[in-house]
Design a protein around this motif. Structure first.
Motif, PDB file in Angstrom:
ATOM      1  N   THR A   1      53.929  50.076  29.236  1.00 35.46           N
ATOM      2  CA  THR A   1      52.490  49.902  29.074  1.00 35.46           C
ATOM      3  C   THR A   1      52.147  48.674  28.235  1.00 35.46           C
ATOM      4  OG1 THR A   1      50.464  51.006  28.318  1.00 35.46           O
ATOM      5  CG2 THR A   1      52.459  51.408  27.045  1.00 35.46           C
ATOM      6  N   HIS A   2      50.913  48.224  28.375  1.00 40.47           N
ATOM      7  CA  HIS A   2      50.369  47.126  27.585  1.00 40.47           C
ATOM      8  C   HIS A   2      48.882  47.383  27.403  1.00 40.47           C
ATOM      9  CE1 HIS A   2      50.870  43.125  25.819  1.00 40.47           C
ATOM     10  NE2 HIS A   2      49.641  42.838  26.264  1.00 40.47           N
ATOM     11  N   SER A   3      48.312  46.785  26.360  1.00 40.56           N
ATOM     12  CA  SER A   3      46.881  46.940  26.096  1.00 40.56           C
ATOM     13  C   SER A   3      46.238  45.594  25.822  1.00 40.56           C
ATOM     14  CB  SER A   3      46.654  47.874  24.889  1.00 40.56           C
ATOM     15  OG  SER A   3      47.058  49.190  25.182  1.00 40.56           O
ATOM     16  N   PHE A   4      44.933  45.568  26.000  1.00 37.48           N
ATOM     17  CA  PHE A   4      44.131  44.382  25.705  1.00 37.48           C
ATOM     18  C   PHE A   4      42.969  44.818  24.813  1.00 37.48           C
ATOM     19  CE2 PHE A   4      46.053  43.886  29.889  1.00 37.48           C
ATOM     20  CZ  PHE A   4      46.707  42.666  29.755  1.00 37.48           C
ATOM     21  N   VAL A   5      42.675  44.004  23.804  1.00 30.34           N
ATOM     22  CA  VAL A   5      41.585  44.337  22.886  1.00 30.34           C
ATOM     23  C   VAL A   5      40.853  43.056  22.519  1.00 30.34           C
ATOM     24  CG1 VAL A   5      43.162  44.201  20.903  1.00 30.34           C
ATOM     25  CG2 VAL A   5      41.002  45.416  20.669  1.00 30.34           C
ATOM     26  N   LEU A   6      39.545  43.172  22.346  1.00 32.16           N
ATOM     27  CA  LEU A   6      38.727  42.010  22.015  1.00 32.16           C
ATOM     28  C   LEU A   6      38.687  41.777  20.510  1.00 32.16           C
ATOM     29  CD1 LEU A   6      35.666  42.425  24.400  1.00 32.16           C
ATOM     30  CD2 LEU A   6      37.647  40.927  24.684  1.00 32.16           C
ATOM     31  N   ARG A   7      38.838  40.525  20.119  1.00 33.48           N
ATOM     32  CA  ARG A   7      38.793  40.185  18.703  1.00 33.48           C
ATOM     33  C   ARG A   7      37.407  40.490  18.104  1.00 33.48           C
ATOM     34  NH1 ARG A   7      42.537  37.355  16.294  1.00 33.48           N
ATOM     35  NH2 ARG A   7      43.182  36.322  18.230  1.00 33.48           N
TER      36      ARG A   7
ATOM     37  N   ILE B   1      46.828  46.544  14.171  1.00 33.70           N
ATOM     38  CA  ILE B   1      46.637  45.884  15.466  1.00 33.70           C
ATOM     39  C   ILE B   1      47.361  44.544  15.526  1.00 33.70           C
ATOM     40  CG2 ILE B   1      44.932  44.944  17.052  1.00 33.70           C
ATOM     41  CD1 ILE B   1      44.820  47.952  16.864  1.00 33.70           C
ATOM     42  N   GLU B   2      47.229  43.724  14.460  1.00 27.71           N
ATOM     43  CA  GLU B   2      47.857  42.401  14.477  1.00 27.71           C
ATOM     44  C   GLU B   2      49.376  42.502  14.582  1.00 27.71           C
ATOM     45  OE1 GLU B   2      45.520  43.344  12.390  1.00 27.71           O
ATOM     46  OE2 GLU B   2      43.829  42.051  12.938  1.00 27.71           O
TER      47      GLU B   2
ATOM     48  N   LYS C   1      52.013  41.056  17.502  1.00 25.62           N
ATOM     49  CA  LYS C   1      53.244  40.298  17.262  1.00 25.62           C
ATOM     50  C   LYS C   1      54.443  40.951  17.944  1.00 25.62           C
ATOM     51  CE  LYS C   1      51.775  38.386  12.797  1.00 25.62           C
ATOM     52  NZ  LYS C   1      52.000  38.384  11.326  1.00 25.62           N
ATOM     53  N   ASP C   2      54.415  42.282  18.011  1.00 24.78           N
ATOM     54  CA  ASP C   2      55.517  43.016  18.638  1.00 24.78           C
ATOM     55  C   ASP C   2      55.407  43.038  20.164  1.00 24.78           C
ATOM     56  OD1 ASP C   2      56.487  43.515  16.131  1.00 24.78           O
ATOM     57  OD2 ASP C   2      55.656  45.538  15.978  1.00 24.78           O
ATOM     58  N   GLY C   3      54.340  42.436  20.703  1.00 23.87           N
ATOM     59  CA  GLY C   3      54.196  42.349  22.147  1.00 23.87           C
ATOM     60  C   GLY C   3      53.629  43.577  22.822  1.00 23.87           C
ATOM     61  N   LEU C   4      53.072  44.499  22.039  1.00 26.02           N
ATOM     62  CA  LEU C   4      52.550  45.739  22.607  1.00 26.02           C
ATOM     63  C   LEU C   4      51.126  45.595  23.120  1.00 26.02           C
ATOM     64  CD1 LEU C   4      53.897  48.231  19.907  1.00 26.02           C
ATOM     65  CD2 LEU C   4      54.894  47.688  22.137  1.00 26.02           C
ATOM     66  N   LEU C   5      50.400  44.606  22.633  1.00 33.05           N
ATOM     67  CA  LEU C   5      49.030  44.377  23.081  1.00 33.05           C
ATOM     68  C   LEU C   5      48.698  42.895  22.974  1.00 33.05           C
ATOM     69  CD1 LEU C   5      47.114  43.862  20.342  1.00 33.05           C
ATOM     70  CD2 LEU C   5      47.375  46.306  20.117  1.00 33.05           C
ATOM     71  N   THR C   6      47.571  42.535  23.568  1.00 37.06           N
ATOM     72  CA  THR C   6      47.077  41.161  23.508  1.00 37.06           C
ATOM     73  C   THR C   6      45.653  41.184  22.970  1.00 37.06           C
ATOM     74  OG1 THR C   6      48.422  40.511  25.408  1.00 37.06           O
ATOM     75  CG2 THR C   6      46.568  39.074  24.827  1.00 37.06           C
ATOM     76  N   ILE C   7      45.387  40.384  21.943  1.00 35.16           N
ATOM     77  CA  ILE C   7      44.033  40.242  21.409  1.00 35.16           C
ATOM     78  C   ILE C   7      43.362  39.078  22.129  1.00 35.16           C
ATOM     79  CG2 ILE C   7      42.630  39.790  19.357  1.00 35.16           C
ATOM     80  CD1 ILE C   7      44.843  41.019  17.672  1.00 35.16           C
ATOM     81  N   LEU C   8      42.206  39.345  22.714  1.00 31.49           N
ATOM     82  CA  LEU C   8      41.494  38.345  23.505  1.00 31.49           C
ATOM     83  C   LEU C   8      40.293  37.802  22.742  1.00 31.49           C
ATOM     84  CD1 LEU C   8      41.435  40.309  26.883  1.00 31.49           C
ATOM     85  CD2 LEU C   8      43.055  38.524  26.211  1.00 31.49           C
ATOM     86  N   ASP C   9      40.068  36.521  22.853  1.00 29.76           N
ATOM     87  CA  ASP C   9      38.913  35.891  22.210  1.00 29.76           C
ATOM     88  C   ASP C   9      37.711  35.787  23.147  1.00 29.76           C
ATOM     89  OD1 ASP C   9      39.986  35.292  19.596  1.00 29.76           O
ATOM     90  OD2 ASP C   9      41.307  33.874  20.605  1.00 29.76           O
ATOM     91  N   ASP C  10      37.781  36.426  24.289  1.00 28.43           N
ATOM     92  CA  ASP C  10      36.708  36.371  25.279  1.00 28.43           C
ATOM     93  C   ASP C  10      35.572  37.333  24.910  1.00 28.43           C
ATOM     94  OD1 ASP C  10      38.369  34.646  26.709  1.00 28.43           O
ATOM     95  OD2 ASP C  10      39.378  36.342  27.665  1.00 28.43           O
TER      96      ASP C  10
ATOM     97  N   PRO D   1      54.875  52.293  18.854  1.00 32.34           N
ATOM     98  CA  PRO D   1      53.929  52.948  17.933  1.00 32.34           C
ATOM     99  C   PRO D   1      52.483  52.901  18.427  1.00 32.34           C
ATOM    100  CG  PRO D   1      54.696  50.838  17.039  1.00 32.34           C
ATOM    101  CD  PRO D   1      55.548  51.139  18.235  1.00 32.34           C
ATOM    102  N   LEU D   2      52.137  51.893  19.230  1.00 29.12           N
ATOM    103  CA  LEU D   2      50.786  51.838  19.781  1.00 29.12           C
ATOM    104  C   LEU D   2      50.534  53.032  20.698  1.00 29.12           C
ATOM    105  CD1 LEU D   2      48.068  50.589  20.555  1.00 29.12           C
ATOM    106  CD2 LEU D   2      49.288  49.084  22.146  1.00 29.12           C
ATOM    107  N   MET D   3      51.475  53.326  21.581  1.00 28.37           N
ATOM    108  CA  MET D   3      51.309  54.456  22.494  1.00 28.37           C
ATOM    109  C   MET D   3      51.349  55.783  21.734  1.00 28.37           C
ATOM    110  SD  MET D   3      50.662  54.975  25.668  1.00 28.37           S
ATOM    111  CE  MET D   3      50.428  56.531  26.546  1.00 28.37           C
ATOM    112  N   ARG D   4      52.196  55.870  20.710  1.00 30.84           N
ATOM    113  CA  ARG D   4      52.220  57.090  19.897  1.00 30.84           C
ATOM    114  C   ARG D   4      50.864  57.291  19.213  1.00 30.84           C
ATOM    115  NH1 ARG D   4      57.592  55.156  18.530  1.00 30.84           N
ATOM    116  NH2 ARG D   4      56.898  54.452  16.463  1.00 30.84           N
TER     117      ARG D   4
END
Length: 550
Positions: free
Chosen positions: A376-382, A394-395, A399-408, A485-488
């Protein structure tokens, strides 16, 4: 090594059956006797131990034997004169005198009796009120001395922001855990209060970076158990258990952990001392009052919320109403197992895209026999993170590659669909299952990417349908997430709501804004079609077809 009587007396009281230890304190004794108390390169500074005990008893309160035992290890030194233990975990049930003891210790460490000039002390907590608890206890002791015309107040200069020793110039301050504003500290000692509320190690990293510039640096970590799972306390407990099991005999962490061993021990009040050593006989006047208060709380155990709070805070054994959660934390932790090679294996995609303005979660569900594997992966808005304080690192997860923070301004559908497109190059993606909340927005993008999809028209209806399977998966440890840990966090944020008129279950958030569940719902959507997953290698299947002679 000459061992102080306070240490041997406390251990002997347990062995004589006068007091009860939980298993963590039994392990502590075994670890100390096997790895510490038999060493000739270490020594206790009994002069400082005695001075510290006398100081606290003169200006604060009479100490119990377990507190004197703990104090001894603050003044355990190496042969080169440096302290052996630099970090102290003091985890006892609510009412166990954590703040009072550390108030006395912090006060002493500032004095000439400790003997380290400019040995500054910071008391850190999530809220200013909590951070001020020990500060105010020391301030009040000095103020009382002035009113009683005794000598303590002459040794300290005080105001409502700091307390300073006139002899050593050591300064005591209280601080909140807003880690970003504390660089450049020059502390000798940091006390972290209520560490069960820390979601990550950011606060500790900042304050610990200011240590080492003064002789004998020390950190104290105080707390009872709490409701934040996967946070800083859980990681520290994991390290502490390694020390207690003798895996790290030279560790600078001293773990004093008090808790029940089993939940049903709570019904025998004699066991309460396992979680709170204040109840070790004979009881002090303070302990007698606390005991009566806790008896009143125990009498209301038929109220599930009272029991949950009592077990978690008083007995240090987290307990939740299992009818209201997806799974106990231990079963969620059991998902941390290695995945097999899933390349080109058939899978079903899952997507939760309920809002384009905060989180979105995507994933692939694989199946081998009774086991399920979820990548799994997640996306979140800054912008969302700036507006809402999420109780999670979250940060670090980015860094661990579990999610991506988007500036959109929003999470655009192409972000989601592109992820599945990339995954389909490596895995046998059959189709993607999503709910109907954003399906109209996504349809065109999936069709253009030539990815099959299915829309669940009534997503809440599948909650009750899949609940038995969810229970089976977690209770039998059939789900593999690897170390995620994000999924947990997602899973632990889910509450089970029962409609009392229909008896049907619905999965909701424990907190509407701060506890996100997107990753769990993406998994749930994929699980809806899990029976369609056939465990075979797509490339192997094509090779077999090519080999057939039509």
């Amino acid at each position: 090594m000459k061992i102080p009587a306070y240490v041997t007396d406390y251990i002997q009281a347990y062995r004589d059956g006068k007091i009860k230890f939980n298993k963590e304190r039994v392990w502590l004794v075994e670890y100390l006797e096997q790895h510490i108390l038999n060493r000739e390169d270490l020594y206790f500074d009994e002069d400082k131990i005695e001075k510290c005990i006398k100081f606290i008893e003169k200006w604060h309160f009479k100490l119990e034997l377990f507190q004197k035992f703990f104090i001894c290890f603050i003044f355990l030194y190496k042969s080169n004169g440096n302290v052996f233990y630099r970090r102290f975990l003091f985890l006892v049930g609510r009412g166990g005198g954590k703040n009072g003891l550390l108030s006395g210790i912090a006060h002493f460490l500032m004095t000439e009796f400790h003997g380290v000039p400019k040995y500054n002390v910071s008391i850190v907590a999530n809220s200013e009120d909590q951070a001020k608890t020990s500060f105010e206890e020391i301030y009040d002791a000095i103020d009382l001395s002035k009113k009683q015309n005794t000598t303590l107040h002459k040794a300290f200069a005080t105001n409502l922001q700091k307390i300073q020793s006139r002899a050593t110039k050591s300064i005591l301050r209280y601080r909140t855990s807003n880690a970003s504003t504390k660089d450049g500290l020059r502390d000798g000692c940091v006390i972290y209060d209520e560490i069960h509320q820390y979601t990550d190690n950011a606060t500790v990293r900042v304050f610990s970076s200011g240590l080492g510039k003064k002789k004998d640096p020390r950190e104290f970590f105080l707390g009872s158990n709490g409701y934040v799972r996967g946070g800083y306390l859980d990681s520290m407990l994991e390290k502490a258990l390694g020390v207690l099991k003798g895996m790290f005999p030279d560790s600078n962490l001293f773990p004093f952990i008090c808790k029940l061993d089993e939940a049903d021990e709570v019904d025998d009040t004699d066991n309460w001392q396992k979680a709170n050593p204040m109840f070790e006989l004979p009881l002090s006047p303070y302990a007698e009052t606390l005991y009566e208060t806790m008896l009143d709380e125990y009498a209301d155990f038929d109220d599930a919320s009272v029991r949950e709070e009592f077990m978690t805070k008083r007995m240090n054994i987290p307990e939740v109403d299992e009818s209201k959660i997806i799974a106990p934390w231990e079963d969620i932790l059991a998902t941390n197992r290695l995945m097999p090679d899933l390349s080109q294996r058939m899978c079903i995609g899952g997507l939760d895209y309920a809002s384009v303005k905060d989180f979105a979660a995507v994933g692939l569900l694989f199946r081998k026999g009774d086991e399920y594997f979820w990548k799994t992966h997640s996306f979140v808005l800054r912008n969302f993170l700036k507006k809402v304080k999420i109780d999670a690192p979250i940060e670090k997860w980015e860094k661990d590659g579990l999610l991506t923070i988007l500036d959109d301004p929003t999470i655009h559908p192409t972000v989601v669909v592109n992820w599945f497109t990339e995954m389909s190059k490596e895995y046998g993606l059959e189709k993607v299952i999503m709910d109907n909340y954003r399906s109209e927005l996504l349809r065109t993008y999936f069709e253009e990417a030539n990815i099959d999809y299915e829309v669940i028209k009534n997503p809440k209806a599948i909650h009750d349908l899949l609940h038995p399977r969810i229970e089976t998966i977690f209770s039998n440890h059939l789900l593999v997430l690897e170390d995620n840990p994000l999924m947990r966090w997602y899973i632990n944020n889910v509450a089970v709501k029962v409609n009392h008129s229909t008896g049907k279950r619905e999965y909701i958030k424990k907190d509407e804004f701060k506890r996100k569940t997107d990753g769990f719902h993406a998994f749930l959507h994929a699980l809806y079609r899990a029976d369609e997953i056939i465990d075979f290698d797509v490339n192997e299947a094509f090779d077999m077809l090519d080999a057939l002679d039509f």
